[in-house]
Design a protein around this motif. Structure first.
Motif, PDB file in Angstrom:
ATOM      1  N   TYR A  35       0.853  -1.181   0.000  1.00 22.21           N
ATOM      2  CA  TYR A  35       0.000   0.000   0.000  1.00 22.21           C
ATOM      3  C   TYR A  35       0.891   1.232   0.000  1.00 22.21           C
ATOM      4  CZ  TYR A  35      -4.008  -2.856   1.563  1.00 22.21           C
ATOM      5  OH  TYR A  35      -5.011  -3.791   1.661  1.00 22.21           O
ATOM      6  N   ARG A  36       0.320   2.333  -0.416  1.00 20.83           N
ATOM      7  CA  ARG A  36       0.999   3.625  -0.312  1.00 20.83           C
ATOM      8  C   ARG A  36       0.096   4.576   0.466  1.00 20.83           C
ATOM      9  NH1 ARG A  36       2.498   8.067  -4.929  1.00 20.83           N
ATOM     10  NH2 ARG A  36       0.259   8.409  -4.902  1.00 20.83           N
ATOM     11  N   GLN A  37       0.715   5.348   1.352  1.00 19.75           N
ATOM     12  CA  GLN A  37      -0.061   6.331   2.106  1.00 19.75           C
ATOM     13  C   GLN A  37       0.565   7.702   1.974  1.00 19.75           C
ATOM     14  OE1 GLN A  37      -0.333   5.736   6.346  1.00 19.75           O
ATOM     15  NE2 GLN A  37      -2.086   7.072   6.519  1.00 19.75           N
ATOM     16  N   PRO A  43      -4.292   4.437   3.646  1.00 19.44           N
ATOM     17  CA  PRO A  43      -3.484   3.627   2.737  1.00 19.44           C
ATOM     18  C   PRO A  43      -4.233   3.305   1.450  1.00 19.44           C
ATOM     19  CG  PRO A  43      -3.322   2.791   4.988  1.00 19.44           C
ATOM     20  CD  PRO A  43      -4.408   3.819   4.991  1.00 19.44           C
ATOM     21  N   GLU A  44      -3.479   3.326   0.351  1.00 16.78           N
ATOM     22  CA  GLU A  44      -4.027   3.059  -0.979  1.00 16.78           C
ATOM     23  C   GLU A  44      -3.381   1.784  -1.512  1.00 16.78           C
ATOM     24  OE1 GLU A  44      -2.691   5.976  -3.713  1.00 16.78           O
ATOM     25  OE2 GLU A  44      -3.869   5.237  -5.407  1.00 16.78           O
ATOM     26  N   SER A  58      -2.773  -4.178 -11.155  1.00 23.00           N
ATOM     27  CA  SER A  58      -3.311  -3.099 -11.979  1.00 23.00           C
ATOM     28  C   SER A  58      -3.303  -1.754 -11.257  1.00 23.00           C
ATOM     29  CB  SER A  58      -4.734  -3.433 -12.412  1.00 23.00           C
ATOM     30  OG  SER A  58      -5.586  -3.518 -11.292  1.00 23.00           O
ATOM     31  N   ARG A  59      -3.177  -1.806  -9.910  1.00 21.32           N
ATOM     32  CA  ARG A  59      -3.202  -0.564  -9.155  1.00 21.32           C
ATOM     33  C   ARG A  59      -1.815   0.030  -8.956  1.00 21.32           C
ATOM     34  NH1 ARG A  59      -8.549   0.709  -7.777  1.00 21.32           N
ATOM     35  NH2 ARG A  59      -9.749  -1.027  -8.612  1.00 21.32           N
ATOM     36  N   LEU A  60      -0.798  -0.652  -9.437  1.00 19.36           N
ATOM     37  CA  LEU A  60       0.526  -0.037  -9.397  1.00 19.36           C
ATOM     38  C   LEU A  60       0.457   1.270 -10.182  1.00 19.36           C
ATOM     39  CD1 LEU A  60       2.846  -3.138  -9.826  1.00 19.36           C
ATOM     40  CD2 LEU A  60       2.701  -1.654  -7.829  1.00 19.36           C
ATOM     41  N   LEU A  61       1.093   2.296  -9.640  1.00 18.15           N
ATOM     42  CA  LEU A  61       0.818   3.658 -10.068  1.00 18.15           C
ATOM     43  C   LEU A  61       1.324   3.978 -11.462  1.00 18.15           C
ATOM     44  CD1 LEU A  61       1.662   5.053  -6.579  1.00 18.15           C
ATOM     45  CD2 LEU A  61      -0.600   4.951  -7.601  1.00 18.15           C
ATOM     46  N   SER A  62       2.338   3.294 -11.905  1.00 18.66           N
ATOM     47  CA  SER A  62       2.848   3.471 -13.263  1.00 18.66           C
ATOM     48  C   SER A  62       3.783   2.313 -13.553  1.00 18.66           C
ATOM     49  CB  SER A  62       3.586   4.807 -13.398  1.00 18.66           C
ATOM     50  OG  SER A  62       4.882   4.723 -12.820  1.00 18.66           O
TER      51      SER A  62
ATOM     52  N   LEU B 102      -8.177  -4.019   0.693  1.00 19.24           N
ATOM     53  CA  LEU B 102      -8.846  -3.158   1.655  1.00 19.24           C
ATOM     54  C   LEU B 102      -8.972  -1.759   1.079  1.00 19.24           C
ATOM     55  CD1 LEU B 102      -7.156  -4.099   5.052  1.00 19.24           C
ATOM     56  CD2 LEU B 102      -9.444  -4.720   4.278  1.00 19.24           C
ATOM     57  N   GLN B 103     -10.130  -1.156   1.286  1.00 20.20           N
ATOM     58  CA  GLN B 103     -10.324   0.255   0.957  1.00 20.20           C
ATOM     59  C   GLN B 103     -10.428   1.013   2.269  1.00 20.20           C
ATOM     60  OE1 GLN B 103     -11.693   1.750  -2.377  1.00 20.20           O
ATOM     61  NE2 GLN B 103     -12.553  -0.046  -3.345  1.00 20.20           N
TER      62      GLN B 103
END
Lengths: 121, 114
Positions: A35-37, A43-44, A58-62, B102-103
């Protein structure tokens, strides 16, 4: 200490450099999350492994971001050609895939490490 | 798309009193909810969770209430102690997701005063 550990705890780098972070999950946990915060946010989610398989990225930022978990134990997150916008706390979490006696999934608790704080100058 | 919202960025409560933290969600597919507590420079620490088949779960001083029809959950801490001063995050997931993402909400900063 048998919790999730992350290394390093802090990293300062110059823009354009590559950085790599390590996460050691709780030993019996087969799922690992990154996660990244950023400041003022929760956290994202970035990516997820079950054992050594990266099942969601797919959620890796780039495409500058990549993660590995080569032997299903520790994991690394690499950021290439860092940018100032990459400055954040990078958190790792682990959990144990769990099903009840009827083989239905049950809620799993993710346990977080202390995080790596990245500052890109 | 913020599917989990904590609309109170901060809460101040006197030691010994009850702290009530609120969380709203928009995705009706969420069926498992967690609260985490975070101190500065540390990762989030799991506090308590609740499955959507329940409306209440209690663990010591911490109780989580779930109102599915309102898509709302709350965390009660009683009595509040100085060590409870931290940021509290609400998180939600769909158990049917094969990978359990988790969201998180944006967090509520709790300050417990003497």
């Amino acid at each position: 200490d048998t919790g999730v550990s992350q290394d390093p705890r802090h990293k300062i780098t110059k823009r354009g450099q590559n950085v790599t972070f390590r996460c050691d999950p709780i030993s019996e946990h087969n799922r690992l999350y990154w996660y990244r915060q950023t400041l003022g946010q929760g956290p994202e989610f970035l990516t997820y492994f079950q054992n050594e398989a990266q099942l969601e990225k797919s959620r890796l930022l780039s495409d500058r971001f990549s993660a590995e978990r080569p032997k299903g134990s520790f994991s690394t997150l690499e950021i290439q050609r860092t940018e100032q916008g990459d400055s954040a706390m990078y958190l790792c979490a682990s959990s144990l895939r769990n099903r009840d006696l009827n083989f239905r999934r049950v809620g799993e608790t993710q346990y977080f490490g202390p995080g790596t704080r990245l500052l890109v100058l | 798309d913020q599917q989990v919202k904590q609309n109170s960025p901060s809460l101040s409560v006197q030691e010994g009193r009850i702290s009530i933290l609120n969380c709203d969600y928009t995705n009706s597919m969420f069926d498992y909810f967690l609260w985490y507590k975070k101190y500065p420079a540390e990762g989030p620490t799991f506090l308590i969770s609740i499955s959507s088949i329940k409306d209440k779960n209690e663990d010591g001083r911490f109780t989580v209430f779930l109102n599915k029809s309102a898509k709302h959950l709350s965390l009660h801490i009683v009595p509040s102690q100085p060590g409870d001063s931290a940021v509290y995050f609400c998180a939600a997931r769909r158990t049917t997701d094969s990978w359990g993402k988790l969201q998180f909400g944006a967090g509520t900063q709790v300050v417990v005063t003497p």
